[in-house]
Design a protein around this motif. Structure first.
Motif, mmCIF file in Angstrom:
data_model
loop_
_atom_site.group_PDB
_atom_site.id
_atom_site.type_symbol
_atom_site.label_atom_id
_atom_site.label_comp_id
_atom_site.label_asym_id
_atom_site.label_seq_id
_atom_site.Cartn_x
_atom_site.Cartn_y
_atom_site.Cartn_z
ATOM 1 N N GLU A 163 0.822 -1.204 0.000
ATOM 2 C CA GLU A 163 0.000 0.000 0.000
ATOM 3 C C GLU A 163 0.860 1.260 0.000
ATOM 4 N N VAL A 164 0.449 2.222 -0.806
ATOM 5 C CA VAL A 164 1.095 3.528 -0.861
ATOM 6 C C VAL A 164 -0.014 4.557 -0.669
ATOM 7 N N GLN A 165 0.100 5.376 0.359
ATOM 8 C CA GLN A 165 -0.915 6.379 0.681
ATOM 9 C C GLN A 165 -2.307 5.741 0.754
ATOM 10 N N LYS A 166 -2.382 4.570 1.384
ATOM 11 C CA LYS A 166 -3.625 3.809 1.597
ATOM 12 C C LYS A 166 -4.264 3.327 0.296
ATOM 13 N N GLN A 167 -3.475 3.226 -0.770
ATOM 14 C CA GLN A 167 -3.957 2.727 -2.066
ATOM 15 C C GLN A 167 -3.296 1.385 -2.355
ATOM 16 N N ASP A 168 -4.084 0.427 -2.878
ATOM 17 C CA ASP A 168 -3.509 -0.879 -3.225
ATOM 18 C C ASP A 168 -3.425 -1.096 -4.742
ATOM 19 N N ARG A 169 -3.914 -0.104 -5.527
ATOM 20 C CA ARG A 169 -3.808 -0.145 -6.989
ATOM 21 C C ARG A 169 -3.278 1.186 -7.489
ATOM 22 N N GLY A 170 -2.561 1.139 -8.609
ATOM 23 C CA GLY A 170 -2.029 2.356 -9.199
ATOM 24 C C GLY A 170 -2.047 2.274 -10.714
ATOM 25 N N HIS A 171 -2.085 3.426 -11.355
ATOM 26 C CA HIS A 171 -2.046 3.497 -12.820
ATOM 27 C C HIS A 171 -0.615 3.891 -13.211
ATOM 28 N N TYR A 172 0.069 3.015 -13.928
ATOM 29 C CA TYR A 172 1.470 3.205 -14.294
ATOM 30 C C TYR A 172 1.582 3.908 -15.647
ATOM 31 N N HIS A 173 2.594 4.773 -15.763
ATOM 32 C CA HIS A 173 2.849 5.476 -17.020
ATOM 33 C C HIS A 173 4.357 5.689 -17.162
ATOM 34 N N LEU A 174 4.897 5.370 -18.337
ATOM 35 C CA LEU A 174 6.325 5.512 -18.624
ATOM 36 C C LEU A 174 6.538 6.716 -19.528
ATOM 37 N N ILE A 175 7.539 7.529 -19.194
ATOM 38 C CA ILE A 175 7.915 8.664 -20.040
ATOM 39 C C ILE A 175 9.425 8.651 -20.237
ATOM 40 N N GLU A 176 9.855 8.725 -21.505
ATOM 41 C CA GLU A 176 11.268 8.929 -21.833
ATOM 42 C C GLU A 176 11.397 10.372 -22.290
ATOM 43 N N ALA A 177 12.414 11.069 -21.764
ATOM 44 C CA ALA A 177 12.559 12.484 -22.105
ATOM 45 C C ALA A 177 14.019 12.902 -22.084
ATOM 46 N N ASP A 178 14.314 13.942 -22.845
ATOM 47 C CA ASP A 178 15.632 14.578 -22.814
ATOM 48 C C ASP A 178 15.540 15.727 -21.828
ATOM 49 N N ILE A 179 16.358 15.640 -20.768
ATOM 50 C CA ILE A 179 16.303 16.619 -19.687
ATOM 51 C C ILE A 179 17.722 17.058 -19.340
ATOM 52 N N GLU A 180 17.874 18.320 -19.062
ATOM 53 C CA GLU A 180 19.153 18.847 -18.582
ATOM 54 C C GLU A 180 19.361 18.304 -17.153
ATOM 55 N N PRO A 181 20.504 17.655 -16.854
ATOM 56 C CA PRO A 181 20.709 17.050 -15.533
ATOM 57 C C PRO A 181 20.499 18.014 -14.359
ATOM 58 N N SER A 182 20.843 19.266 -14.528
ATOM 59 C CA SER A 182 20.687 20.225 -13.434
ATOM 60 C C SER A 182 19.226 20.538 -13.131
ATOM 61 N N VAL A 183 18.322 20.198 -14.040
ATOM 62 C CA VAL A 183 16.903 20.504 -13.888
ATOM 63 C C VAL A 183 16.132 19.365 -13.210
ATOM 64 N N VAL A 184 16.707 18.168 -13.173
ATOM 65 C CA VAL A 184 16.013 17.014 -12.603
ATOM 66 C C VAL A 184 15.587 17.284 -11.160
ATOM 67 N N ILE A 185 16.422 17.928 -10.388
ATOM 68 C CA ILE A 185 16.091 18.237 -8.992
ATOM 69 C C ILE A 185 14.876 19.155 -8.919
ATOM 70 N N GLU A 186 14.798 20.134 -9.807
ATOM 71 C CA GLU A 186 13.645 21.042 -9.841
ATOM 72 C C GLU A 186 12.375 20.292 -10.222
ATOM 73 N N ILE A 187 12.489 19.368 -11.173
ATOM 74 C CA ILE A 187 11.337 18.568 -11.587
ATOM 75 C C ILE A 187 10.850 17.730 -10.408
ATOM 76 N N GLU A 188 11.777 17.111 -9.681
ATOM 77 C CA GLU A 188 11.402 16.286 -8.535
ATOM 78 C C GLU A 188 10.711 17.109 -7.446
ATOM 79 N N LYS A 189 11.147 18.323 -7.227
ATOM 80 C CA LYS A 189 10.495 19.197 -6.243
ATOM 81 C C LYS A 189 9.044 19.435 -6.624
ATOM 82 N N ASP A 190 8.803 19.700 -7.907
ATOM 83 C CA ASP A 190 7.436 19.921 -8.382
ATOM 84 C C ASP A 190 6.602 18.643 -8.314
#
Length: 92
Positions: free
Chosen positions: A49-76
């Motif tokens: 269970e994650v946040q009291k949920q036992d099912r989740g909808h999965y989605h895969l994304i491949e993207a070109d990202i500047e490494p310095s921006v990954v931290i900002e994306i994770e914050k959002d």
């Protein structure tokens, strides 16, 4: 720019998947990331269970990202309420 592969697990209830995916795409756009591939991996049972949920909808994304921006994306991403989990991986 580096190529990243990210798997997102959204709350499977109601419009959470649709709204969450839209929010993620806006975050990518805001941070000048270019999505090269997307795959809807459908709804699945979670191993635990994650946040009291036992099912989740999965989605895969491949993207070109500047490494310095990954931290900002994770914050959002941490502020996206429809998102249960995510994992960034550098694609070799």
């Amino acid at each position: 720019m580096r190529k990243y592969e990210t798997v997102y697990v959204f709350n499977a209830k109601g419009d959470s998947y649709k709204n969450g995916l839209e929010a993620v795409k806006k975050i990518y756009e805001k941070n000048n990331a270019t999505i090269s591939k997307e795959e809807d991996m459908q709804e699945r049972s979670l191993a635990y269970e994650v946040q009291k949920q036992d099912r989740g909808h999965y989605h895969l994304i491949e993207a070109d990202i500047e490494p310095s921006v990954v931290i900002e994306i994770e914050k959002d991403l941490k502020l996206t309420k429809e998102l249960l989990k995510y994992l960034f991986v550098v694609k070799g």
